[in-house]
Write an enzyme that holds these catalytic residues in place. Structure first.
Site, short mmCIF file in Angstrom:
data_model
loop_
_atom_site.label_atom_id
_atom_site.label_comp_id
_atom_site.label_asym_id
_atom_site.label_seq_id
_atom_site.Cartn_x
_atom_site.Cartn_y
_atom_site.Cartn_z
N GLU A 199 0.83 -1.21 0.00
CA GLU A 199 0.00 0.00 0.00
C GLU A 199 0.86 1.26 0.00
O GLU A 199 0.60 2.22 0.73
CB GLU A 199 -0.95 -0.02 1.21
CG GLU A 199 -1.91 -1.20 1.19
CD GLU A 199 -2.90 -1.20 2.35
OE1 GLU A 199 -2.58 -0.58 3.39
OE2 GLU A 199 -3.98 -1.79 2.22
N GLU A 270 -6.60 -7.93 -1.01
CA GLU A 270 -7.22 -7.85 0.31
C GLU A 270 -8.70 -7.53 0.19
O GLU A 270 -9.07 -6.40 -0.12
CB GLU A 270 -6.55 -6.77 1.19
CG GLU A 270 -5.15 -7.12 1.67
CD GLU A 270 -4.63 -6.12 2.70
OE1 GLU A 270 -5.44 -5.38 3.30
OE2 GLU A 270 -3.40 -6.09 2.91
#
Length: 811
Positions: A199, A270
């Site tokens: 991320e 995710e």
């Protein structure tokens, strides 16, 4: 706080309790790929999917983190994941677990990554390895080891030579170990996909050009190692080639802009199955229907890989959780903290995977088409020209009511906010909003064997007198403790004149602190860390400013006008009194029923009976740490109440591997005074309460269907809606606690009768289920209305059942 005289030594203890102080020509044959342990598997990709050993794959993955469960739990957790329809396990690699001291690597116990991966391989599943170096994961310091902060000239996660040097060394150690063990798919192993960084787009702007250079460097590093697997970067839309940019979130079918190149597949790294919780949070959950909707939508829009984060969350043992994060992690995942199946989430997703597998050939080889028949409805389908291969997804985005959709000459009723899956473009085999799998409720049974009268002994920490120090500013807490303790002492002294106390009103001590809690002593009288983001290495924890307000002479700033002394940790920590080896290093006193804060409590207990999961309930306690036989169970915080007026977490998992049959040492360090350890108890955990809640208009289970010769076929001639209840292990249904065919109200564990109920409901369920390990109940009027009288003909019926599983005397 009132100050009554001058020239007082003053002592401040700042406590950080939750440390953060701290592609090629392919065959369209969709037969299941057979795996051979020593067969090399080339892994490539195109715009449709990953291609493993020449075959396209739909990948259903689940995150399971090896340090968050124990090695004896791993086999059962992995087995249940496979039984839930997963074919891939994803895990982070935890740098600070493997290299807690610079140059000293640990791969034993819960850190045995190789053993964990080989167990996955043994179950015939694939592995995705997420290396970090930064992982977030609600883990202390985002997975980065503390010692990295002390490297001269270092800046984390940017184009910084010291950081890149240590990152490369760490990455090579991990990947070389995987290669030595022949764990990459190119060597015949299970690892088919890797991830570097995590991320990064969330912090990239803070580093400007250096951030872009760093991400390119990271991509080049892993690609240059030629390991024969693709690499991804999640939430990194500008991921440099050949990295695949992947999505994180709840609804990537709508939020993901797609791969940044046409030749890359759509991967979802995710899909959050719930929300992790911090102390002070009320209960949170994400419904099985919402997760299923999001996955069906993603696959209907060219997705070919989904990873459930988490599939099993497990436990943040010891001091491993990030700031404020509870010891229990992602407990609402398909497998709960104890590794038990959380139904209906587990079963509903398993059925979804079955339905998608029936669509596999169309999804991987068909041409996509889209129709928009109405404002809230949508049809997405895939057809393979020249064949009968076809699969459709009929979506209703209306959150309040069902919608009718006409498709290929037939009309379908789609429930509110749901997607129906038709693997042959004709037959509905699954709807995301209709749950036909059973439900479970978790039970906590007080142990008879473990809860004998506890003989608590106590040892109370001594509050230190003025500590020597030359700092005029309180030192940063994380740097002080070096992640060796949650606790740091700060002392200073100050002098005030009597005239300063003559002003009317209160005299107040004000402390601005980035620690999570603090305790203060004045003249011996008791008064009462970021894990993510940019520039983590320079983030501050602990007290920032200390001042006294309300004096006649004005505010007295103690931050820069007084010298500060410091001390790391508790004496009990240094002596290791939490374990049998160190418990005799101090003189313990018999607990008299009352003790001050900063007190250690110890007693012995026998292991709870049976082999079911075990836990300790921390009733009566405040805030601190728990050990059993020297193993860190985790942090507890009972005094931090949620808006509902209850602690966020009450039960704390004690893995069976921590226990021995008798005389287990329990040690608790408690920060708060006057707690009641006698209220603590040990419990056995199970999911022996089974339920079913099914509407008579629901789609029959996808288990009734199979694909043969490119045709979707019923397994039997009589496909009808049923409710299935199945006990775990050798248990059998011992009691029917509730049954109603009508309009019952409530949820599993809390059903009540509605205004409509077939009188024979309970009798029917008892006949079908009592004494059986598994029972199947037809859900229709003829089963329950045995006199053929419908007392409420205008009501669309639902069946609600609750049963109890147990062992007979022989078991």
């Amino acid at each position: 706080m009132r100050i009554h005289s001058c020239n007082y030594p003053w002592l401040l203890l700042a406590i950080l309790v939750i440390l953060l102080s701290f592609s090629g020509a392919l065959s369209s044959d969709d037969e299941e790929k057979t795996t051979s342990k020593n067969t090399k598997k080339e892994v490539t990709y195109d715009g449709t999917s990953l291609i493993i050993n020449g075959k396209r794959e739909l990948l259903y993955s689940g995150s399971i983190h090896y340090p968050r469960s124990t090695p004896d739990m791993w086999p059962n957790i992995i087995k249940r994941a496979k039984q839930g329809g997963l074919n891939t396990i994803q895990t982070y690699v935890f740098w600070n677990v493997h290299e807690p001291e610079q140059g000293k690597f640990n791969f034993s116990g819960r850190a045995d990554l190789v053993k964990f991966i080989k167990l996955i391989e043994k179950n015939g599943m694939y592995v995705t390895l997420r290396l970090g170096p930064f992982i977030q994961a609600e883990w202390t310091h985002g997975g980065l080891p503390y010692w990295l902060r002390e490297v001269p000239g270092i800046f984390f996660r940017t184009d910084n030579e010291p950081f890149k040097e240590h990152t490369e060394r760490y990455v090579r150690v991990i990947l070389d170990k995987m290669k030595k063990e022949k764990l990459f798919a190119s060597q015949g192993g299970p690892i088919i996909l890797g991830q570097i960084e995590n991320e990064y787009s969330a912090v990239q702007r803070a580093y400007k050009e250096d951030g872009l250079n760093y991400i390119k460097w990271a991509a080049k590093l892993v690609h240059s190692m030629n390991l024969g697997i693709p690499w991804v970067m999640c939430k990194q839309n500008d991921a440099p080639d050949p990295m695949i940019n992947a999505c994180n979130g709840r609804h990537c079918g709508d939020t993901f802009p797609g791969p940044n190149k046409d030749h890359k597949p759509s991967l979802w790294t995710e899909n959050w199955t719930t929300q992790f919780r911090v102390f002070g949070d009320p209960p949170t959950q994400r419904s099985a229907e919402d997760i299923a909707f999001s996955v069906a939508r993603f696959f209907s829009k060219n997705g070919s890989h989904v990873n459930y984060y988490m599939y099993h969350g497990g436990t943040n043992f010891g001091r491993t959780s990030a700031h404020y994060v509870t010891t229990r992690y992602y407990d609402d995942a398909p497998l709960d903290e104890y590794g038990l199946e959380k139904e209906p989430k587990y079963g509903h997703l398993k059925h979804l995977h079955n339905a998608l597998n029936l669509c596999k050939k169309a999804l991987l080889w068909g041409q996509p088409k889209t129709e928009k028949p109405g404002k809230d409805t949508e049809i997405r389908y895939y057809e393979q020209p020249g064949t009968k291969v076809c699969a459709a997804f009929l979506a209703n985005n209306n959150t309040e009511s069902a919608e009718k959709i006409k498709f290929k000459g037939k009309e379908y009723v789609i429930p509110s906010r749901s997607i129906s899956i038709l693997p042959d473009c004709k037959t509905v085999v699954y709807n995301t909003g209709e749950i036909v799998s059973h439900h479970t409720a978790r039970n906590y049974m007080k142990s008879k064997k473990a809860n004998k009268k506890f003989d608590f002994k106590v040892f109370t920490e001594t509050v230190p007198q003025e500590l020597k120090g030359d700092n005029y500013v309180p030192v940063e807490l994380y740097g002080l403790t070096k992640d060796e303790s949650d606790y740091g002492w700060y002392t200073t002294n100050f002098k005030i004149d009597d005239s300063d106390l003559k002003k009317k009103g209160k005299t107040t001590l004000r402390i601005a602190s980035l620690g999570h809690a603090l305790h203060v002593w004045l003249n011996g009288e008791y008064l009462g860390f970021p894990d993510s983001g940019s520039y983590m290495e320079h983030r501050y924890t602990g007290p920032r400013s200390v001042s006294i307000l309300g004096l006649s002479s004005g505010t007295l700033d103690l931050t820069e006008k007084s010298k500060w002394g410091n001390k790391v940790g508790m004496e009990g920590e240094k002596l290791g009194i939490h374990a049998e080896k160190g418990v005799k290093e101090v003189k313990w006193q018999k607990f008299s029923g009352k003790a001050p804060g900063l007190t250690w409590y110890q007693t012995y207990f026998d292991a709870p009976e049976s082999q079911s999961a075990a836990a300790i309930r921390m009733n009566g306690m405040g805030k601190g740490l728990i050990w059993v036989n020297g193993e860190g169970v985790g942090r507890y915080w009972m005094s931090f109440l949620s808006p509902l007026g209850k602690p966020t977490q009450i039960e704390y998992h004690i893995p069976r591997s921590f226990l021995k049959p008798k005389k287990n040492l329990l040690v608790i360090f408690e920060e708060e005074p006057n707690v009641k350890p006698e209220l603590i108890d040990f419990i056995i955990v199970n999911r022996d309460t089974l339920c079913s809640y099914i509407g008579e208009e629901y789609t029959p289970s996808v288990r009734h269907w199979t694909r043969k010769n490119d045709q979707v076929q019923a397994i039997s001639d009589n496909v009808h809606l049923t409710a299935t209840l199945k006990c775990s292990g050798t248990k059998k249904i011992s009691a029917v606690e509730f049954a109603s065919f009508g309009n019952p109200i409530g949820t599993c564990g809390n059903f009540t009768l509605g205004s409509c109920n077939a009188p024979a409901s309970k009798q029917v369920i008892e006949k079908h289920c009592l004494g059986k390990a598994e029972c199947v109940i037809p859900v229709n009027k003829s089963t329950f209305q045995q006199d053929k009288k419908d007392l409420c003909p205008k009501v669309v019926k639902k069946l609600a059942v609750q049963v109890k599983c147990g062992r007979d005397k022989k078991n």
